[in-house]
Design a protein around this motif. Structure first.
Motif, mmCIF file in Angstrom:
data_model
loop_
_atom_site.group_PDB
_atom_site.id
_atom_site.type_symbol
_atom_site.label_atom_id
_atom_site.label_comp_id
_atom_site.label_asym_id
_atom_site.label_seq_id
_atom_site.Cartn_x
_atom_site.Cartn_y
_atom_site.Cartn_z
ATOM 1 N N THR A 1 0.823 -1.359 0.013
ATOM 2 C CA THR A 1 0.037 0.218 -0.077
ATOM 3 C C THR A 1 0.739 1.349 -0.078
ATOM 4 O OG1 THR A 1 -0.176 0.156 2.262
ATOM 5 C CG2 THR A 1 -1.892 -1.127 1.120
ATOM 6 N N ASN A 2 1.879 1.123 -0.801
ATOM 7 C CA ASN A 2 2.946 2.479 -0.871
ATOM 8 C C ASN A 2 2.536 3.411 -2.002
ATOM 9 O OD1 ASN A 2 5.148 4.037 -0.395
ATOM 10 N ND2 ASN A 2 6.397 2.860 -1.414
ATOM 11 N N ASP A 3 1.307 4.145 -1.630
ATOM 12 C CA ASP A 3 0.798 4.988 -2.546
ATOM 13 C C ASP A 3 1.225 6.597 -2.406
ATOM 14 O OD1 ASP A 3 -0.395 5.431 -0.235
ATOM 15 O OD2 ASP A 3 -2.422 5.649 -0.975
ATOM 16 N N ASP A 4 2.579 6.421 -1.851
ATOM 17 C CA ASP A 4 3.156 7.662 -1.702
ATOM 18 C C ASP A 4 3.358 8.571 -3.126
ATOM 19 O OD1 ASP A 4 4.281 10.390 -0.960
ATOM 20 O OD2 ASP A 4 5.955 9.290 0.530
ATOM 21 N N GLU A 5 3.024 9.627 -3.381
ATOM 22 C CA GLU A 5 3.344 10.271 -4.770
ATOM 23 C C GLU A 5 4.757 10.544 -4.879
ATOM 24 O OE1 GLU A 5 0.722 13.580 -5.078
ATOM 25 O OE2 GLU A 5 -0.958 12.564 -5.416
ATOM 26 N N GLU A 6 5.597 10.686 -3.758
ATOM 27 C CA GLU A 6 6.921 10.957 -4.010
ATOM 28 C C GLU A 6 7.905 9.777 -3.566
ATOM 29 O OE1 GLU A 6 8.110 13.551 -5.169
ATOM 30 O OE2 GLU A 6 6.253 14.675 -5.435
ATOM 31 N N ARG A 7 7.231 8.626 -3.672
ATOM 32 C CA ARG A 7 8.090 7.392 -3.472
ATOM 33 C C ARG A 7 9.260 7.015 -4.397
ATOM 34 N NH1 ARG A 7 3.139 5.467 -5.810
ATOM 35 N NH2 ARG A 7 3.326 4.240 -7.565
ATOM 36 N N TYR A 8 10.262 6.211 -4.038
ATOM 37 C CA TYR A 8 11.492 6.184 -4.750
ATOM 38 C C TYR A 8 10.943 5.380 -5.853
ATOM 39 C CZ TYR A 8 15.746 4.107 -6.336
ATOM 40 O OH TYR A 8 16.786 3.774 -6.940
ATOM 41 N N SER A 9 10.204 4.365 -6.138
ATOM 42 C CA SER A 9 9.882 3.606 -7.285
ATOM 43 C C SER A 9 9.303 4.453 -8.469
ATOM 44 C CB SER A 9 9.054 2.461 -6.853
ATOM 45 O OG SER A 9 7.731 2.645 -6.411
ATOM 46 N N ILE A 10 8.713 5.673 -8.067
ATOM 47 C CA ILE A 10 8.084 6.634 -9.160
ATOM 48 C C ILE A 10 9.344 7.483 -9.550
ATOM 49 C CG2 ILE A 10 7.019 8.196 -7.601
ATOM 50 C CD1 ILE A 10 4.391 7.517 -9.175
ATOM 51 N N GLN A 11 9.982 7.891 -9.047
ATOM 52 C CA GLN A 11 10.919 8.842 -9.260
ATOM 53 C C GLN A 11 11.642 8.460 -10.741
ATOM 54 O OE1 GLN A 11 11.313 11.532 -7.290
ATOM 55 N NE2 GLN A 11 9.877 10.731 -6.162
ATOM 56 N N ALA A 12 11.845 9.665 -11.546
ATOM 57 C CA ALA A 12 12.564 9.490 -12.664
ATOM 58 C C ALA A 12 13.786 8.703 -12.690
ATOM 59 C CB ALA A 12 12.782 10.875 -13.216
ATOM 60 N N HIS A 13 13.812 8.000 -13.784
ATOM 61 C CA HIS A 13 14.878 6.900 -14.125
ATOM 62 C C HIS A 13 15.405 6.934 -15.421
ATOM 63 C CE1 HIS A 13 17.916 3.680 -14.051
ATOM 64 N NE2 HIS A 13 17.550 3.286 -13.122
ATOM 65 N N PRO A 14 16.232 7.719 -15.985
ATOM 66 C CA PRO A 14 16.305 7.979 -17.476
ATOM 67 C C PRO A 14 16.603 6.705 -18.274
ATOM 68 C CG PRO A 14 17.767 9.466 -16.349
ATOM 69 C CD PRO A 14 17.268 8.576 -15.306
ATOM 70 N N VAL A 15 17.065 5.584 -17.852
ATOM 71 C CA VAL A 15 17.555 4.142 -18.400
ATOM 72 C C VAL A 15 16.054 3.530 -18.305
ATOM 73 C CG1 VAL A 15 18.900 2.302 -18.668
ATOM 74 C CG2 VAL A 15 19.917 4.422 -17.993
ATOM 75 N N LEU A 16 15.554 3.192 -17.204
ATOM 76 C CA LEU A 16 14.418 2.241 -17.077
ATOM 77 C C LEU A 16 13.206 2.853 -17.608
ATOM 78 C CD1 LEU A 16 15.235 0.634 -13.810
ATOM 79 C CD2 LEU A 16 15.798 -0.299 -16.151
ATOM 80 N N LEU A 17 12.926 4.246 -17.677
ATOM 81 C CA LEU A 17 11.801 4.848 -17.879
ATOM 82 C C LEU A 17 10.716 4.620 -16.802
ATOM 83 C CD1 LEU A 17 11.520 5.016 -21.623
ATOM 84 C CD2 LEU A 17 12.785 6.472 -20.352
ATOM 85 N N ARG A 18 11.110 4.900 -15.556
ATOM 86 C CA ARG A 18 10.197 4.227 -14.575
ATOM 87 C C ARG A 18 9.078 5.017 -14.358
ATOM 88 N NH1 ARG A 18 14.013 3.642 -9.421
ATOM 89 N NH2 ARG A 18 13.930 5.956 -9.812
ATOM 90 N N ASN A 19 9.065 6.259 -14.328
ATOM 91 C CA ASN A 19 7.806 7.214 -14.194
ATOM 92 C C ASN A 19 6.997 6.964 -15.374
ATOM 93 O OD1 ASN A 19 6.358 9.946 -14.776
ATOM 94 N ND2 ASN A 19 6.901 9.541 -12.527
ATOM 95 N N LEU A 20 7.272 6.829 -16.499
ATOM 96 C CA LEU A 20 6.372 6.742 -17.738
ATOM 97 C C LEU A 20 5.824 5.212 -17.534
ATOM 98 C CD1 LEU A 20 8.554 8.152 -20.684
ATOM 99 C CD2 LEU A 20 6.821 9.305 -19.207
#
Length: 1157
Positions: free
Chosen positions: A1114-1133
């Motif tokens: 239930t980690n729905d924090d909008e600033e959580r680590y796994s949603i931060q920008a990652h230019p190689v993995l395109l994590r946010n997109l």
């Protein structure tokens, strides 16, 4: 946001530490977060061990030779069934005792945190806390019965004597007996007492309480193997499997806790998908219903073939059904239904046919029948001449196998030549270097299109020669569907099989699975290495623990490879925990990753229309690219990313068969956040380096972003809107431009009013010729209206205090006003004189008769209040009767403006001033452009008569003056830029004129539209030069009317114009931070959209982590680590592109069926 942002905040960490032990043990809550009496924990321990105790009774009786093994199983199962029923009844009793109003129970993900007040060991609150109960009565009985069966079979499965016979080791028997019963107790507790939240969660909601059945199901699977071994004689394979599974049985709690074993819904969907694809040669489906139907039909076909006595009949039956099942049956059915409906009712068929659907015409029907005939003929000839002869490596089949290898390499090269990078590594020297315009690119790509045609020909020929390599025994629906739907892969599998000595269906199945798993292994390994390396090379991803994690991965790299191999073998995603280099094996799930129907949900906003407009054209471009092979190896589960300006399109291939491909297109948000912008910038950089930078376009230059999950493929011509934004400084604030704004507005408004009245006149039906001579052409229509002298507003100097009757002390403020006084004022009104005004005392209630209401006008009352400084009181609107307008031309009534548009409260001096400013020559020019083709028997001098009609011209003078009064007021000052912006947006401050104008909605919309046209004309004149003559001005206005939408982005009409594909759209905006005005122009044209292929396993792995992180942690924090920008993995997109509610695409299409003829 720095790299060391907490993976879970303090609140979620505490929540996770309470939930995870509960998941491991199957439901007992020993960590509550608040103080609870000891008996709460003791009761849970007793209930947890209850199955062991009841099973131990049966085990003891069996070991003492008192009862047979199956009787002991029945005894333990019966005791467990009774115990389970008692527990459920206790819960129902506790609920009825404490709750007087029945409420529906809703599954709450955070029920762990609800605090209970415990009163006693067996109190109602204690019972409800320990045993939450079932939502449905049927589940109460069914789960209790299942618990009894599970306990009985578990007792039979874990009998010590039975275990000793398997291993002949006392120590192993004790360990398996003890740990095995722990596994059974965990499954029983989750089933009957309290269902734990599983780490392997596929559905967001457990509506039917299926989660409780997950752990017992896997226990039953192990028990089923043991039962098969018990009743099957002389089966060494079953014995070995039983020995292995007894050991694996002890690891079930670990597998459940780590989320490796899938929930039941995902398991059955995944199993059907795997059997359909590899066992029956089909394709994954886009929905659960289609998957189930296709699986049942394919399985039924395979089973039915075994009941056909003739070998030739079997071959022809399987070949025919193999071809039919490789087609897009749902779309063919839709096309057939549409064709039949169109023959019955052509008007209804147009409404039915929408979107990109499969056409079923004579051409397609003849093509399908031809291919089916060829397949049946080839199969029968193979049976007749090839028979079941043995394979010889020196024979003709071996020669054909080598030819197929050459064909495979040739098609692979022809496919790679059409991409910008060869094998994703080197710049393709044959790919066009200049792609700035569509025309130049298409001219240079013609040779690549020829390559695509050659590849299609080879692919078609290859389909017809694959079966020459095989004995008729393996010409099954499985392989025929592979040949038709995945011809390139079929060539590869043919070549591999021909170099083996076994030509069986099992061999075909093994080769197909091996090929798929090897591709998955390579993609997963690339993804794991990318996560591992970027955790250090990308500074913003370098956490304090990065060095430790990298070291552990290097030291235990063989273990990592085993994890990747198991993940590939199970066709499950490789899950990077929190997208860190901590890799777990995700549970197997369907290739589409999400349970819901495709395109069912999206976060719809104002940006959605841009994707809705472009998707049909993008689908057509994808259709050509997929058919030519320029998008690489496209299989179900492939992901593509398209980029154009600020738009990002995410494409997922869901189905693929003979002559069709099913895709889903998602649109990502346009309002970029910082993370979104960072990844979008990297995407732009990758595409620019591949397609636009000439210095990187050298022959065989390296791909500088090799290893990125995005590999550029090609560009596609798509019809869409280009977005241009300009700063209007120097235009909107130019005094010279603003000075001419009012004059241009008058001209535009005159043109718009004439066009409005002219279009409206086409709906009028004139009288016959005889009546026209007697009464005029439109005598049947009531003539009412006012010209200049029809009750104008009094000039300011005409007001005097002497015209106001003073109130006396003898007056009664509540008396009705005498009727005679109103009659005295009735005549002067027709003479244009100023009537006397009578004011009521503020705060009093004024009443009048109906006649008074008809005579007294709101404007009179308003100006009476203005004279004495009293507040205006709105007493309702009264109908005003205006004198009849006498036209000199009988046809002027056609162009007469509506009566209610001539009642603006403007003084006569302003009317006279407007007559002086009115562009009479422009007015005459507009009239001269009218044709009146819709009129019969019109006079030859009609236009001249209309121009000479002064009464008609006065009507337009009043109409124009009314609109100017509403938008600009009565002063002649040059409008300020802020006023222009407010007028454009319709946000002008309140005034008497605006209040009157907004009371006429149709006229107000015309005035607003005319002002927006005027502003656009001002911008065009400043950019392109002044207007030379009236003809050019009319061309401008006609272009605005036909090809433009000029308004605001927030208007509903703007979205409608985008969907209707207006060629141009214009909007005015204001940047408050910078204090500048901006213009936005959308231009519809065919432009090049850049397309790149994503690493499929990287997307699936990140989506698996997203599902675990949001549904379990239930980690729905909008600033959580796994949603931060990652230019190689395109994590946010990647997170954005997930299906709602976990992702938030602004657009998601339904399944698009792309014909690939």
């Amino acid at each position: 946001m720095g790299p060391d942002v907490p993976l879970l905040n303090d609140y979620k960490q505490e929540f996770f530490l309470k939930r995870f032990p509960q998941t491991v043990l199957g439901g007992p809550r020993f960590k509550l977060g608040y103080c609870a009496p000891p008996y709460v924990y003791v009761n849970q321990i007793i209930l947890f061990l209850m199955p062991w105790v009841l099973g131990g009774v049966g085990t003891l009786l069996y070991q003492l030779d008192i009862m047979k093994d199956y009787y002991t199983a029945a005894l333990s199962g019966g005791l467990m069934f009774v115990t389970a029923l008692i527990l459920q009844m206790a819960n129902l009793y506790a609920k009825q005792k404490t709750v007087t109003v029945e409420r529906m129970q809703i599954q709450n993900a955070l029920t762990d945190e609800d605090e209970f007040e415990f009163s006693s060991c067996i109190g109602s609150e204690t019972v409800k806390f320990i045993i939450p109960g079932k939502k449905y009565i049927i589940n109460t009985v069914f789960h209790s019965l299942l618990a009894g069966v599970l306990c009985g079979l578990g007792t039979w499965y874990l009998l010590p004597n039975r275990i000793t016979l398997l291993y002949n080791n006392i120590g192993g028997t004790v360990m398996i007996f003890v740990l095995g019963w722990v596994t059974v107790c965990i499954a029983e507790y989750s089933l009957i007492v309290n269902t734990a939240t599983e780490t392997a969660t596929f559905q967001a909601l457990d509506t039917y309480e299926i989660t409780a059945l997950m752990r017992p199901f896997y226990v039953f699977v192990f028990i089923a193997v043991d039962l098969a071994h018990r009743f099957a004689a002389n089966a060494p394979i079953l014995e070995q499997a039983n020995q292995i599974l007894h050991v694996v049985f002890l690891c079930l709690p670990f597998l459940w806790a780590m989320g490796i074993l899938p929930p039941l819904d995902a398991l059955f969907l995944w199993g059907m998908e795997q059997l359909l694809e590899f066992g029956l040669g089909g394709s994954p489906m886009s929905s659960n219903t289609k998957l189930l139907v296709m699986f049942l039909i394919s399985a039924g076909t395979a089973i039915a073939s075994y009941f056909i006595p003739s070998t030739l009949g079997v071959i022809l039956f399987m070949t025919g059904f193999g071809f039919i099942l490789s087609l897009n049956l749902s779309e063919i059915g839709f096309a057939f239904k549409h064709t039949m409906s169109s023959r019955l009712a052509s008007s209804n068929s147009k409404a039915m046919h929408s979107g990109l659907r499969t056409q079923l015409g004579w051409r397609e029907l003849i093509f399908y029948l031809t291919v089916l005939t060829l397949a049946l003929t080839e199969a029968s000839l193979l049976h007749q001449f090839a028979g079941f002869s043995s394979f010889s490596k020196a024979g003709p089949q071996a020669v054909v196998s080598y030819i197929l290898l050459v064909l495979l390499v040739t098609m692979w090269i022809l496919r790679e030549i059409q991409r910008v990078y060869l094998f994703g590594t080197f710049r393709n020297p044959f790919y066009p270097k200049d792609i700035r315009t569509v025309a130049v690119f298409m001219e240079k790509q013609r040779r690549l299109m020829k390559v695509g045609v050659v590849r299609r020909i080879l692919l078609t020929l290859g389909r017809n020669t694959h079966c020459l390599l095989f004995k008729p025994v393996i010409i099954t629906p499985h392989f025929l569907k592979i040949i038709l739907g995945k011809a390139v892969l079929a060539v590869l599998e043919c070549a591999v099989i021909e170099n083996t000595d076994k030509h069986t269906h099992v061999c075909v199945l093994q080769v197909g699975i091996l090929r798929d798993r090897l591709l998955q292994f390579a993609s997963k390994l690339q993804f794991a290495i990318a996560v591992l390396l970027t955790s250090w090379t990308e500074k913003k991803q370098r956490r304090k623990s990065a060095a430790t994690l990298i070291t552990l991965n290097v030291v235990f790299f063989p273990i990592l490879l085993i994890f990747i191999a198991i993940s590939a073998l199970l066709s499950s995603p490789l899950l990077p925990l929190f997208t860190l280099p901590v890799f777990l094996i995700g549970f197997p799930r369907p290739i589409r990753s999400w349970p819901g129907p495709v395109g069912a949900t999206a976060c719809v906003c104002s940006d959605t229309v841009y994707y809705q407009q472009m998707v049909p054209s993008l689908a057509l471009a994808l259709q050509s690219a997929l058919a030519a092979g320029s998008l690489g190896l496209s299989l179900p589960g492939s992901h593509y990313l398209c980029r154009f300006q600020d738009r990002l399109m995410w494409i997922l291939v869901l189905e693929k068969g003979f002559t069709y491909c099913g895709v889903n297109i998602k649109g990502l948000e346009l309002q970029e956040t910082s993370c979104h912008a960072a990844e979008a910038h990297r995407v732009d950089e990758i595409f620019e380096m591949a397609f636009e930078h000439q210095e990187h376009a050298k022959v065989l230059s390296l791909n500088h972003h090799f290893g990125h999950i995005l590999t550029p493929c090609t560009v596609l011509p798509v019809r869409l809107y280009s977005d241009a934004r300009n700063v209007l400084s120097g235009i909107i604030d130019s005094h010279e431009n603003l000075k001419h704004l009012k004059d241009d507005f008058i001209k535009v408004l005159v043109w718009m009013l004439v066009q409005y009245c002219y279009k409206k006149s086409k709906a009028w039906e004139p009288l016959g010729g005889a009546d026209r001579k007697k009464k005029g052409p439109f005598a049947g229509r009531q003539h009412s209206g006012a010209v200049g002298a029809a009750r104008p507003l009094r000039d300011e100097e005409s007001f005097s205090v002497d015209t106001v009757e003073d109130w006396t002390d003898d007056s009664d403020v509540f008396d009705l006003e005498p009727r005679g006084r109103m009659r005295d004022r009735k005549e002067p009104r027709h003479l244009g004189m100023t009537p006397k005004v009578h004011l009521s005392i503020p705060g009093s209630v004024e009443t009048q008769s109906q006649g008074v209401l008809q005579e007294m006008l709101p404007e009179d009352k308003l100006h009476r209040a203005v004279v004495l400084g009293l507040p205006a009181v709105d007493k309702g609107k009264q109908q005003e009767v205006l004198p009849q307008v006498e036209f000199s031309c009988s046809y002027s009534e056609l162009l007469s403006i509506p009566e209610e548009w001539r009642t603006a409260p403007v003084p006569p001096s302003k009317v006279h001033e407007m007559r002086q400013k009115f562009p009479e020559e422009w007015y005459h020019f507009i009239l001269s452009q009218l044709d009146f083709f819709h009129l019969k028997d019109k006079p030859s001098n009609l236009l001249d008569d209309l121009m000479k009609d002064k009464a008609l011209q006065d009507l337009y003078v009043h109409g124009v003056l009314s609109c100017c009064f509403g938008l600009f007021g009565l002063d002649n000052t040059v409008p300020a830029p802020s006023h222009v912006f407010r007028a454009y947006t319709g946000g002008i401050p309140w005034s008497v004129g605006l209040d009157w104008l907004t009371g006429k909605p149709e006229l107000f919309q015309l005035a607003l539209k005319a002002f927006r046209y005027t502003f656009k004309l001002m911008v065009d004149k400043a950019s392109l030069g002044p207007v030379e003559n009236f003809r050019e001005l009319v061309n401008y206005l006609e272009e605005y009317e036909n090809d433009w939408y000029i308004g605001l982005v927030s208007d509903l009409e703007w979205q409608q114009a985008v969907l209707q594909e207006k060629p141009y759209l214009f909007s005015l905006g204001h940047d408050r931070n910078m204090g500048i005005y901006t213009g936005r122009v959308l231009t519809l044209q065919e432009l090049l959209v850049q397309v790149g292929k994503l690493n499929d396993e990287a997307v699936r792995g990140q989506w698996a982590n997203l599902s675990w992180e949001l549904l379990y942690a239930t980690n729905d924090d909008e600033e959580r680590y796994s949603i931060q920008a990652h230019p190689v993995l395109l994590r946010n997109l990647t997170v954005q592109a997930a299906d709602p509610p976990l992702g938030y695409p602004v657009y998601s299409s339904e399944l698009l069926h792309l014909p690939l003829f």
